[in-house]
Design an enzyme around this catalytic site. Structure first.
Site, PDB file in Angstrom:
ATOM      1  N   GLY A 254       1.181   5.696  12.472  1.00  0.00           N
ATOM      2  CA  GLY A 254       0.791   6.989  11.922  1.00  0.00           C
ATOM      3  C   GLY A 254       1.892   8.009  11.661  1.00  0.00           C
ATOM      4  O   GLY A 254       1.630   9.042  11.043  1.00  0.00           O
ATOM      5  N   PRO A 290       4.004   1.063  14.021  1.00  0.00           N
ATOM      6  CA  PRO A 290       4.435   1.851  12.861  1.00  0.00           C
ATOM      7  C   PRO A 290       4.452   1.014  11.589  1.00  0.00           C
ATOM      8  O   PRO A 290       4.822  -0.163  11.625  1.00  0.00           O
ATOM      9  CB  PRO A 290       5.867   2.266  13.236  1.00  0.00           C
ATOM     10  CG  PRO A 290       6.336   1.172  14.141  1.00  0.00           C
ATOM     11  CD  PRO A 290       5.118   0.663  14.884  1.00  0.00           C
ATOM     12  N   ARG A 328      -1.134   5.573  -5.049  1.00  0.00           N
ATOM     13  CA  ARG A 328      -1.218   6.680  -4.080  1.00  0.00           C
ATOM     14  C   ARG A 328      -1.461   8.053  -4.725  1.00  0.00           C
ATOM     15  O   ARG A 328      -2.274   8.826  -4.207  1.00  0.00           O
ATOM     16  CB  ARG A 328       0.011   6.727  -3.163  1.00  0.00           C
ATOM     17  CG  ARG A 328       0.251   5.435  -2.366  1.00  0.00           C
ATOM     18  CD  ARG A 328       1.236   5.619  -1.210  1.00  0.00           C
ATOM     19  NE  ARG A 328       0.681   6.428  -0.160  1.00  0.00           N
ATOM     20  CZ  ARG A 328       0.956   7.696   0.026  1.00  0.00           C
ATOM     21  NH1 ARG A 328       1.815   8.303  -0.754  1.00  0.00           N
ATOM     22  NH2 ARG A 328       0.388   8.368   0.988  1.00  0.00           N
ATOM     23  N   CYS A 358      -5.531   3.948 -19.083  1.00  0.00           N
ATOM     24  CA  CYS A 358      -6.570   4.756 -19.719  1.00  0.00           C
ATOM     25  C   CYS A 358      -7.441   5.477 -18.701  1.00  0.00           C
ATOM     26  O   CYS A 358      -8.642   5.221 -18.603  1.00  0.00           O
ATOM     27  CB  CYS A 358      -7.427   3.857 -20.597  1.00  0.00           C
ATOM     28  SG  CYS A 358      -6.409   2.960 -21.752  1.00  0.00           S
TER      29      CYS A 358
HETATM   30  N1  LLP Z   1      -2.307   0.577  13.036  1.00  0.00           N
HETATM   31  C1  LLP Z   1      -3.538   0.607  12.486  1.00  0.00           C
HETATM   32  C2  LLP Z   1      -4.694   0.146  13.276  1.00  0.00           C
HETATM   33  C3  LLP Z   1      -3.710   1.098  11.174  1.00  0.00           C
HETATM   34  O1  LLP Z   1      -4.932   1.146  10.640  1.00  0.00           O
HETATM   35  C4  LLP Z   1      -2.581   1.537  10.437  1.00  0.00           C
HETATM   36  C5  LLP Z   1      -2.733   2.048   9.077  1.00  0.00           C
HETATM   37  C6  LLP Z   1      -1.306   1.463  11.062  1.00  0.00           C
HETATM   38  C7  LLP Z   1      -1.215   0.987  12.362  1.00  0.00           C
HETATM   39  C8  LLP Z   1      -0.065   1.899  10.375  1.00  0.00           C
HETATM   40  O2  LLP Z   1      -0.056   3.252  10.075  1.00  0.00           O
HETATM   41  P1  LLP Z   1       1.260   3.936   9.478  1.00  0.00           P
HETATM   42  O3  LLP Z   1       2.323   3.916  10.564  1.00  0.00           O
HETATM   43  O4  LLP Z   1       1.666   3.176   8.295  1.00  0.00           O
HETATM   44  O5  LLP Z   1       0.835   5.322   9.146  1.00  0.00           O
HETATM   45  N2  LLP Z   1      -2.904   3.395   2.116  1.00  0.00           N
HETATM   46  C9  LLP Z   1      -2.694   4.629   2.818  1.00  0.00           C
HETATM   47  C10 LLP Z   1      -2.384   4.411   4.294  1.00  0.00           C
HETATM   48  C11 LLP Z   1      -3.441   3.627   5.028  1.00  0.00           C
HETATM   49  C12 LLP Z   1      -3.113   3.395   6.475  1.00  0.00           C
HETATM   50  C13 LLP Z   1      -4.086   2.457   7.095  1.00  0.00           C
HETATM   51  N3  LLP Z   1      -3.846   2.143   8.467  1.00  0.00           N
HETATM   52  C14 LLP Z   1      -1.592   5.416   2.126  1.00  0.00           C
HETATM   53  O6  LLP Z   1      -1.060   4.965   1.110  1.00  0.00           O
HETATM   54  O7  LLP Z   1      -1.266   6.526   2.547  1.00  0.00           O
END
Ligand code: LLP
Length: 414
Positions: A254, A290, A328, A358
């Protein structure tokens, strides 16, 4: 006098430290991006391998008191080059499908460093995960746990479980990527956790070893993490008081990255410090997941100007990358900065940078000050290393595009 050239030089480094202007041309590591079009067609994703490596090392080094297991969230970008680099650096994986699990193993990540998350694991996926003896399944519902227990019994396979807690915390990010509020589909509310530990405490095959949490993505401030981590710490203490052995705590992913010049995002040090402050003396194996923060900054989308179009109210620059390559902006109103590959010192004018698809949602940036760009000039769209290529489609029957990796003066094209 500060010139446009200086401003560009100063800005671009904030998105990826391996991006720089030399003699007015933009380089990624030691490769001049203008030369990419001699060998490849645009649009094309280009990544700096050094940036990914540095991001991983920086995160790892920010922990000084504990040594968490870092499980890269494969969903952010599942390219073999990335998985194999991270695997060689000692990283594990957080996967959400059989495909991601197989690909992680194929790239050398050992199953005992792989955690499996997600609300909708299928029977086939659960069986596969058990067969591969992965580190743990992060379970998102009572119903899922029941099914895992049945499968484990039938197949006579031991499995470690972390229960994903829904802490009801607002991560203060885009609502489409918030996962830890009570209305979200993820995790199990605090009030139902103890019951599950009770129910499975003597199960022969299934061992609930701890808790997991993931409250959202692109989180920019430390506070939501702090609130959520404190809640889960309390839950660990309550469970221990009742005599349950809790040995693993998976804190999810996150951490946000910079998408705009003035974004003020927590850095990995602040995040690690918080984890160490709360959990150092708790005799817990800490896992983090991460995704974006390891790979997001590494990638750019190199695109050519198709043509300019002057409208009644606006001027448009139409580029050959579209929302099918990078969804995005259309999906989350995300802003990805755009820079010219060949820097000129012309006066700024404001343009909407749009793709050829389009749909009116196919806009990258509105009212973006830019130098005068002509047909075939190259631009880069920044910070697309995470949730870029992996979320792309062939919409409008535009084929999939290439991804190349740059390390110093080498281009890896496989
Ligand atoms: N762990 C779990 C259980 C998750 O669902 C996610 C992301 C992560 C870790 C990794 O999170 P990060 O460190 O990347 O924030 N498509 C969206 C982001 C979706 C994230 C989904 N889950 C975007 O383009 O912003």
């Amino acid at each position: 006098m500060t010139t446009l050239k200086h401003i560009l030089s100063h800005m671009i480094k904030k998105f990826n430290k391996y991006l720089s202007y030399k003699n007015n041309f933009l380089y990624l590591e030691e490769i001049c991006l203008e030369n990419i079009k001699l060998k490849f067609t645009t649009p094309i994703f280009c990544y700096s391998l050094s940036e990914i490596h540095d991001n991983f090392i920086e995160l790892k080094k920010s922990f000084t008191k504990i040594k968490p297991m870092i499980c890269y969230a494969v969903k952010a970008n599942n390219h073999n080059q990335i998985l194999s680099l991270l695997s060689k650096s000692g990283c594990g994986a957080d996967v959400v499908s059989k495909g991601e699990l197989q690909k992680s193993i194929n790239n050398g990540i050992m199953p005992d460093k792989i955690v499996f998350s997600g609300v909708g694991k299928t029977t086939d996926e659960i069986k596969y995960a058990l067969k591969k003896k992965i580190k743990q399944l992060n379970v998102e519902s009572e119903e899922e746990l029941e099914e895992i227990a049945e499968i484990a019994k039938a197949e006579k396979k031991n499995v470690n479980i972390c229960i994903r807690v829904n802490p009801d915390v607002d991560p203060k990010t885009h609502y489409k990527i918030s996962t830890g509020r009570s209305e979200d589909k993820f995790g199990i509310p605090n009030s139902r956790i103890i019951k599950l530990f009770e129910k499975y405490k003597n199960n022969k095959y299934l061992k609930i070893v701890g808790l997991s949490i993931h409250i959202g993505s692109q989180i920019q401030k430390i506070k939501p993490f702090e609130t959520a981590f404190k809640k889960i710490k309390k839950q660990v203490e309550s469970l221990r008081k009742l005599g349950f052995e809790i040995s693993v705590l998976d804190l999810g992913g996150g951490i946000g990255i910079r998408y705009q010049e003035n974004d003020r995002i927590i850095n990995s040090k602040e995040y690690c410090l918080l984890i160490e402050k709360l959990f150092t003396n708790m005799k817990l194996e800490i896992i983090i997941e991460p995704g974006r923060s390891l790979v997001g900054s590494s990638g750019i989308l190199l695109s050519s100007v198709i043509r300019k179009k002057s409208g009644e109210k606006k001027d448009f620059i139409i580029i050959d990358a579209g929302m099918n390559n990078l969804v995005r902006p259309a999906m989350y109103n995300a802003r990805h900065e755009i820079f010219p590959v060949k820097r000129k010192n012309f006066k700024n004018k404001k343009y909407d940078f749009v793709g050829p698809i389009c749909e009116s949602a196919d806009i990258f940036i509105k009212n973006n000050p830019s130098q005068n760009l002509q047909k075939d000039d190259l631009v880069v769209i920044c910070s697309v290393g995470a949730y870029g290529a992996c979320m792309s489609s062939e919409y409008n029957l535009r084929g999939n595009i290439k991804e190349i990796f740059i390390k110093k003066n080498k281009i890896i094209n496989e």
